[in-house]
Structure formats: structure tokens, C-alpha cells
Design a protein around this motif. Structure first.
Motif, PDB file in Angstrom:
ATOM      1  N   GLU B 235      21.721   3.045  -5.880  1.00 51.08           N
ATOM      2  CA  GLU B 235      22.241   3.494  -7.171  1.00 51.08           C
ATOM      3  C   GLU B 235      21.099   3.796  -8.126  1.00 51.08           C
ATOM      4  OE1 GLU B 235      24.214   0.244  -9.484  1.00 51.08           O
ATOM      5  OE2 GLU B 235      23.624  -1.001  -7.769  1.00 51.08           O
ATOM      6  N   THR B 236      21.448   4.090  -9.379  1.00 48.78           N
ATOM      7  CA  THR B 236      20.433   4.347 -10.396  1.00 48.78           C
ATOM      8  C   THR B 236      20.030   3.045 -11.071  1.00 48.78           C
ATOM      9  OG1 THR B 236      22.170   4.815 -12.001  1.00 48.78           O
ATOM     10  CG2 THR B 236      21.164   6.698 -10.928  1.00 48.78           C
ATOM     11  N   PHE B 237      18.787   3.006 -11.501  1.00 47.58           N
ATOM     12  CA  PHE B 237      18.260   1.846 -12.227  1.00 47.58           C
ATOM     13  C   PHE B 237      17.498   2.354 -13.446  1.00 47.58           C
ATOM     14  CE2 PHE B 237      18.945   0.486  -7.920  1.00 47.58           C
ATOM     15  CZ  PHE B 237      19.517  -0.763  -8.073  1.00 47.58           C
ATOM     16  N   HIS B 238      17.537   1.561 -14.498  1.00 42.02           N
ATOM     17  CA  HIS B 238      16.807   1.910 -15.708  1.00 42.02           C
ATOM     18  C   HIS B 238      15.348   1.492 -15.582  1.00 42.02           C
ATOM     19  CE1 HIS B 238      19.859   3.302 -18.595  1.00 42.02           C
ATOM     20  NE2 HIS B 238      20.694   2.584 -17.864  1.00 42.02           N
ATOM     21  N   LEU B 284      22.989  -7.884  -8.757  1.00 44.08           N
ATOM     22  CA  LEU B 284      21.733  -7.420  -8.168  1.00 44.08           C
ATOM     23  C   LEU B 284      21.107  -6.316  -9.025  1.00 44.08           C
ATOM     24  CD1 LEU B 284      19.726  -7.578  -5.837  1.00 44.08           C
ATOM     25  CD2 LEU B 284      21.130  -5.917  -4.595  1.00 44.08           C
ATOM     26  N   LYS B 285      21.952  -5.433  -9.551  1.00 45.87           N
ATOM     27  CA  LYS B 285      21.433  -4.350 -10.404  1.00 45.87           C
ATOM     28  C   LYS B 285      20.669  -4.942 -11.590  1.00 45.87           C
ATOM     29  CE  LYS B 285      22.979  -0.407 -13.276  1.00 45.87           C
ATOM     30  NZ  LYS B 285      22.227   0.774 -12.865  1.00 45.87           N
ATOM     31  N   ARG B 286      21.235  -5.969 -12.189  1.00 50.02           N
ATOM     32  CA  ARG B 286      20.571  -6.570 -13.355  1.00 50.02           C
ATOM     33  C   ARG B 286      19.287  -7.305 -12.971  1.00 50.02           C
ATOM     34  NH1 ARG B 286      25.215  -4.861 -14.040  1.00 50.02           N
ATOM     35  NH2 ARG B 286      25.866  -4.122 -16.092  1.00 50.02           N
ATOM     36  N   LEU B 287      19.299  -7.963 -11.845  1.00 48.99           N
ATOM     37  CA  LEU B 287      18.075  -8.648 -11.393  1.00 48.99           C
ATOM     38  C   LEU B 287      16.958  -7.631 -11.144  1.00 48.99           C
ATOM     39  CD1 LEU B 287      19.607 -11.310  -8.971  1.00 48.99           C
ATOM     40  CD2 LEU B 287      18.617 -11.718 -11.236  1.00 48.99           C
ATOM     41  N   ILE B 288      17.322  -6.503 -10.553  1.00 46.69           N
ATOM     42  CA  ILE B 288      16.310  -5.479 -10.290  1.00 46.69           C
ATOM     43  C   ILE B 288      15.851  -4.849 -11.605  1.00 46.69           C
ATOM     44  CG2 ILE B 288      15.960  -3.181  -9.268  1.00 46.69           C
ATOM     45  CD1 ILE B 288      17.747  -4.121  -6.906  1.00 46.69           C
ATOM     46  N   GLU B 289      16.781  -4.557 -12.493  1.00 47.83           N
ATOM     47  CA  GLU B 289      16.397  -3.924 -13.767  1.00 47.83           C
ATOM     48  C   GLU B 289      15.567  -4.858 -14.651  1.00 47.83           C
ATOM     49  OE1 GLU B 289      19.932  -2.252 -15.554  1.00 47.83           O
ATOM     50  OE2 GLU B 289      19.587  -0.339 -14.525  1.00 47.83           O
ATOM     51  N   ALA B 290      15.768  -6.154 -14.503  1.00 47.88           N
ATOM     52  CA  ALA B 290      14.941  -7.099 -15.259  1.00 47.88           C
ATOM     53  C   ALA B 290      13.462  -6.902 -14.917  1.00 47.88           C
ATOM     54  CB  ALA B 290      15.378  -8.532 -14.960  1.00 47.88           C
ATOM     55  N   VAL B 291      13.217  -6.396 -13.707  1.00 47.25           N
ATOM     56  CA  VAL B 291      11.840  -6.084 -13.311  1.00 47.25           C
ATOM     57  C   VAL B 291      11.460  -4.664 -13.737  1.00 47.25           C
ATOM     58  CG1 VAL B 291      10.269  -5.832 -11.346  1.00 47.25           C
ATOM     59  CG2 VAL B 291      12.010  -7.647 -11.329  1.00 47.25           C
ATOM     60  N   THR B 292      12.370  -3.693 -13.495  1.00 48.98           N
ATOM     61  CA  THR B 292      11.978  -2.282 -13.631  1.00 48.98           C
ATOM     62  C   THR B 292      11.958  -1.791 -15.084  1.00 48.98           C
ATOM     63  OG1 THR B 292      14.272  -1.533 -13.306  1.00 48.98           O
ATOM     64  CG2 THR B 292      12.875  -1.661 -11.342  1.00 48.98           C
ATOM     65  N   ILE B 293      12.602  -2.487 -15.983  1.00 48.12           N
ATOM     66  CA  ILE B 293      12.798  -1.970 -17.335  1.00 48.12           C
ATOM     67  C   ILE B 293      11.492  -1.866 -18.136  1.00 48.12           C
ATOM     68  CG2 ILE B 293      13.298  -4.218 -18.450  1.00 48.12           C
ATOM     69  CD1 ILE B 293      15.208  -0.911 -18.994  1.00 48.12           C
TER      70      ILE B 293
END
Lengths: 384, 384
Positions: B235-238, B284-293
Motif C-alpha cells: 500500500e501507500t505510506f507517508h 502495521l501501516k502505522r508502525l511503518i509510518e512511524a519510521v518513514t514519516i
């Protein structure tokens, strides 16, 4: 009646969706498709939900009618079987990253030298040339990078994915065109060819109007919600109980639409041409909805259909699968199990040929390595 | 190097998009395509924006390389020309509503009797059988009725149209498969066939996972925004400056993703399998975005690509058309004018064949009736 690809053999090393979609098309047209899978794991989609009786319905939907043999192409005894299969095949399909087949000793140059009539079909994320050819890709990566997501979604909101995996499927379809064209060449005496299709390339090939708009205006088209960007009216409208679409693609249809809705817009310069209607689309939508909002979807669909105006309800997938027109066209069919009983449901074959019986069921999807004995026997028969 | 369809002649009565997309594919593969248009008006898309120098760039994008002759098939002198064209053609394509060709005296039965090797390709909204076969349709009608709109869009908001016209294009692509397969049959000595492709049918054939989900669960899948419904993370991530996609389609890629992002999720049962990840996708999306943001898109795309994880930016159409990979693969090319100067821009040919030169430009799109003299001369040459 016979199938156009009857007698043709496709050796299919592909997995997931793009390549298996190609071999599904070739199988639907009559080819014998032998799916060569990794031992133990097999095609990744065997692990994709939804499952039924422990077997992936997703896998079944794409791999019905194919045979499976598990081979480790790094092992000598499996390579020997693979070599025998190659000698009997008209087409080999693979969707590895460029270079993998070469390292296995089965690159295009090697295979072409050994089997000059063999057609080699490759589908990959970015193709076998260019700076990014070695990068990995999945459907979503090419939907994002190829531009289709940027024009799909609501205006001024985040882009959305196309609900169907057109990143994979479009590439699989173009690969099938290339394979069929190459088979025609071989039939005329030409040598086999390599067909190289990239998922990213295929996305651009779908953007018929977006490329025209971007190149003439210099501006990137934006998502347009449920509206066509250059034809009006061609979008969803609210009725009393839900949404439906009206697609009046030319002046004659628009005039007829106005008459049917009793909308007094004849002669109004704001709506006199398609270009004028595109410029005044937001106003036109409201004028139409001022009429449609008081009656249900069914009423308007029936009324507009009677007037010959393209229209229809927005159906969910369950409704689409129960649509009498879909059923009349064998578009929703059972995938059988080995005993011949219906096990899964899959889409039918959309390619209806007068000379080929339209399938009303689908042959079973193979268990991993489930056809090993039969394939080995077939090889023996062919070599004697 | 030669083109696989060199020497084949396609008589093309189709207009708008689905049929012209079929003949574009056949033209790209080397066929001579003669577009038969209504006098004065011609193909509807000649009036579709955007325009450049008074000529539709939309029309040019789909009709490059074809020839045009305007014929009124109700007039005796034009029917005579049409009959001569038929005698020289391998394929006829039409996208009228069922029955129109019969009323003109050019229905499949008549043509098959007169030209037993001729292949007849028909693309229509609902196909040539079933209760709705006579109803009119455009892209948007079949996107709505066929189910794809119901799974495209944001969750709990109104469905959106797929930004590309896949209602037309998918049908055009399936018709090309049928035509190519039928040409192969004819080459083997079989008679010509009628190929009947419906836009509605073709939509269901694209819903690989949706049909599997609907049929196993009984529930219609819903729109999922920018997320794949049965693979996670996909999916997309910020990122700091925008959105990008990560498509980790199997366990190996997911493990590598966690390592690359330094996310300590190894051994966590909530994310141990694809099915578990699908159930916990929002977390999982939020855990990943916590890194990528905290870093920009470019940083993450480069870092993940270096680790072999499928990823990419979301590009708009202008960016996609400037993508070095697209350019390296000749996917953005000029349509030339009659003088040989670049006039429009169109997508390149996504089907790359080792035995056919990949086109770096596109031949001109025809003016309405612009090739009449040349076509009549060609008919004379062929008949002597």
C-alpha cells in the motif's frame, strides 16, 4: 469445433499474477500449460487468501486448467526433466528478474540456439532493458509509478489503487498478444522470438487520454472521482436510493438524455458541444441530479435504457456475479475439483470464438507437483 | 527483422476506444489497418479534447499508423468499394450494436459465406448474446455494472472511476487475443471465426481476487483505498514530503523490510504470516509510518530499492512520461505528421519483440477520408 491453440505446449515458470494471467489466456485458447513450480513452496499465490478447504481460491481463479510439476532448476535430475519439457514446448514463459534465467543456463540466447522455434515470453516489473531493469516490482509499484493512481481517486484527496490488479494483468495481456503474434510468425517459417513485456510500460499504454492531456497541456491530469475527464455527461449521478451512471458520449445521446429527463437545455450554448459540457460539467451534474434525485436507480436505468442512453447501476462484485447478462455469457463459472465437482468460482473466458465451445466450467487448478506422474508419462510418449 | 502481422489487412469499422485499441495493437504488430469512417463526422473521438492544431490528440493517440476512408455503407457506390476492401482483408472489426451489421448485409453469416477465411471481430457493451445484448454501453457503464468501481476508491466513501478507460481497453485487448488466435487457426487451414467480446464480460475477467473473495465469503469486497486487499504490506505510506508505495509480497520481503527499517517485528505473531499481516494491516501501516514519516520519499525509495524491496514513488502522468525507464524503453514517443515532424505524443508499443524493431516514433494519424486515393490505388493494384 476445436481450440485455436490445441496442440501447443506452454512451459510456464511464472508465478503470482502477470505471467500466470498470460498462461491462463493461452490455456483458455486451448494450449497445454505446464506450470513449473519451486519444490515445497510453489507459486506464492498458493499462500494468498481467500482459502477454501485449505486451498487458495485466488490461486485457483488464475491457474485452473494448468498442470503442475515441481522442479529445482539447480538440481541435475530436475534439469534433465526440464530439458525434456523444453524440447516439447512451443513457448516458455518466465517472470524472474532479468539475468536469473541466464544464470540458470536457460537465458534467451542459449534457448534460442538450442530450440530455434521456441518463443520466450518474459514479463517483469521494468523490462529487460533500461536503467531500472533489475529492480523488483509488484502491481502496486507500477500502478504508483506508471501514473494510473495519480488519476484515480477523488479530486483533492489521496490517490487510490485501482481495485483490480491492472499493473499485473495489463502486462500479462500484452505478453499474450506478443506470444500469439510470435506463434503466427513461427507458423510462417520465421524463427522463435523473445517477447519482453514490462509492467511499468504497460501502465502507460493504458493512459489513452491522460497522455494526450499531459502532452498537449503540459499539465498532469488529476483524479476526477467518478467522472470521465473529457466526455460529459459521463459520470455517476445520485438517484433517490443510490448512485447510477449516465454515459452520453456524443451530441445525439445528450439531446436524447435532455428529452428523456425533460431538461430544457436544447440550444443552451453552455451544453451545446462536448467541450462546452466538459467546461460546465459541475453545473450540468446538478441540473441532472435535480431531476434524478426524486426517483430510485431502477426507475432511471429503465427509463434511460428505453431511450437508448448508455446507463447502469453501480454493482458490487456479488451483484455483478449474479447479473443475468454475466450468467448468460458464462462469465461466472465453477472451477471443478479432480472428481468433477464444483470447488471454486472463477471468471469465465471473455474471448468468445464461434469455432470454440464456450466453457461453462473450469478444469481443476493443480496441486503443487500434482501432475508429475502424468507429465513424465506424457514426455515418454512424446519421445518415442 | 519483420513484423509478425506484415501483409495482414484489417478492415476496421470501429470507433471511440475499445475497437480502435484492438486495431492499434494489430497495427503495432505490423498489420495494415484501414479505418472505415462515417462521411463528414468520422470517429466520434475526432471531436474529443484535448486538441492540438485543431486535431484531437486523443484520436491521434489511438489511431496513429492507420489509414482512413469515409464510406456510407447505405450507398451503392460506397458498398462497392467496401466489397472490394472485404475481398482483400484478413480481419474485419466492428463495434456496432448486435444486428447493425446484419441490417447492412454484412453480418457474420453473410460474410462467412462469401469470405470463408475472414475473421470477424466484434466488440460491444454486452456481447452478441444474453438478455441485454442490444443495450448501449460506454466504458463507465461497464466499470459501474461490472464491479470494478465498487472496489476502487476510499473505504466508506463513494466509488470512483478507474482513471484509465479499462472498460474499453480490457475488451479491446481480449478482442486482439481472439483475433490473433483465430489468425493462427486460419493459418493452420481452419475457417475464419467470429470473435465476440463484451466490455461487461471483460470487467469480470479483471477481478482476479474480488471474484475469489466474493465467492468464498459470500460478501462483496469493498474499496480499500490504496491498499491491496489480500497482501500486506502492499500500500501507500507517508514519508516526510509525500506518499510512496511498499509492496512486500511475501515473508522473505517482509523480513527484509523490517530489517531495513529497523523495525523489531521479527517473531511477532501479529505479523508472522501474510494472513496475520492482512488482519493487522492498519496497525502495521502505522508502525511503518512511524519510521518513514521523518525522511523524504527519495530517501526511502533508494534505501528500500537497495535492499531489493519493491517500492516506488507515486508519479503523476507528466512525471511518468519523463521517467528515465519509460524513455529508455521507447514508451513515450512522437506521433509524426505527414511531413515527418513530431506532432503529438503517444504511448509506445509495450510489446517488445526480439524480431521486430521497437518503434521510436509513431506514424501519422489519418485525416478523415485522408487515404481514399491511396486505398483506391492499392485496391486496383491488388485486383490486377
Amino acid at each position: 469445433m476445436s481450440q485455436p491453440l490445441e496442440g501447443y505446449v506452454v512451459l510456464d515458470l511464472t508465478h503470482v499474477l502477470a505471467g500466470p494471467y498470460t498462461s491462463m489466456i493461452l490455456s483458455d485458447l486451448g494450449a497445454k500449460v505446464i506450470k513449473v513450480e519451486r519444490p515445497e513452496i510453489g507459486d506464492d499465490t498458493r499462500a494468498f487468501p481467500p482459502f477454501k478447504d485449505g486451498f487458495s481460491a485466488y490461486f485457483a481463479a488464475i491457474n485452473h486448467g494448468k498442470e503442475s510439476i515441481a522442479l529445482d532448476l539447480k538440481k541435475a535430475e530436475d534439469r534433465e526433466i526440464f530439458d525434456q519439457l523444453l524440447a516439447q514446448s512451443d513457448v516458455i514463459l518466465e517472470n524472474y528478474r532479468p539475468g536469473v534465467m541466464e544464470r540458470l543456463g536457460y537465458g534467451w540466447d542459449d534457448l534460442h540456439a538450442r530450440h530455434p522455434k521456441l518463443i520466450y515470453g518474459a514479463v517483469s516489473g521494468f523490462g529487460h532493458s533500461g536503467p531500472d531493469s533489475l529492480k523488483p516490482a509488484y502491481d502496486m509499484v507500477v500502478q504508483a509509478r506508471g501514473g494510473v493512481m495519480s488519476i484515480t481517486g477523488e479530486r483533492d484527496r489521496e490517490p487510490v489503487r485501482v481495485g483490480a490488479s491492472i499493473g499485473d494483468i495489463a502486462a500479462g495481456m500484452f505478453l499474450a498478444h506478443g506470444i500469439l503474434a510470435a506463434l503466427l510468425s513461427v507458423k510462417s517459417g520465421a524463427p522463435g522470438q523473445k517477447v519482453d513485456v514490462a509492467m511499468l510500460d504497460s501502465q502507460l499504454a493504458l493512459l489513452e487520454h491522460a497522455v494526450a492531456i499531459a502532452s498537449t497541456t503540459g499539465e498532469a491530469p488529476r483524479p476526477n472521482g467518478a467522472r470521465h475527464p473529457s466526455i460529459t455527461p459521463f459520470e455517476t449521478f445520485h438517484a433517490e436510493d443510490g448512485l447510477f451512471v449516465i454515459a452520453a458520449g456524443n451530441d445525439v445521446l445528450f439531446t436524447r438524455l435532455c428529452e428523456t429527463l425533460e431538461l430544457p437545455l436544447a440550444g443552451d450554448p453552455r451544453f451545446a458541444t462536448n467541450m462546452a459540457r466538459c467546461e460546465n460539467a459541475r453545473l450540468l451534474k446538478r441540473l441532472i441530479e435535480a431531476v434524478t434525485i426524486d426517483r430510485p436507480v431502477d426507475f432511471w436505468v429503465n427509463k434511460l435504457e428505453a431511450a437508448g442512453i448508455p446507463t447502469g447501476p453501480i454493482q458490487n462484485v456479488v451483484q455483478a456475479m449474479e447479473d443475468p447478462q454475466m450468467l448468460a455469457r458464462n462469465m461466472v463459472v465453477s472451477v471443478l475439483d479432480k472428481a468433477g465437482a464444483p470447488a471454486y468460482v472463477a471468471a469465465g473466458n471473455p474471448i468468445k470464438l464461434s469455432g470454440m465451445a464456450d466453457p461453462t466450467t473450469r478444469s481443476p487448478a493443480p496441486k503443487l507437483d500434482g501432475d508429475r506422474e502424468a507429465i513424465l508419462r506424457w514426455l515418454e510418449e512424446r519421445s518415442t
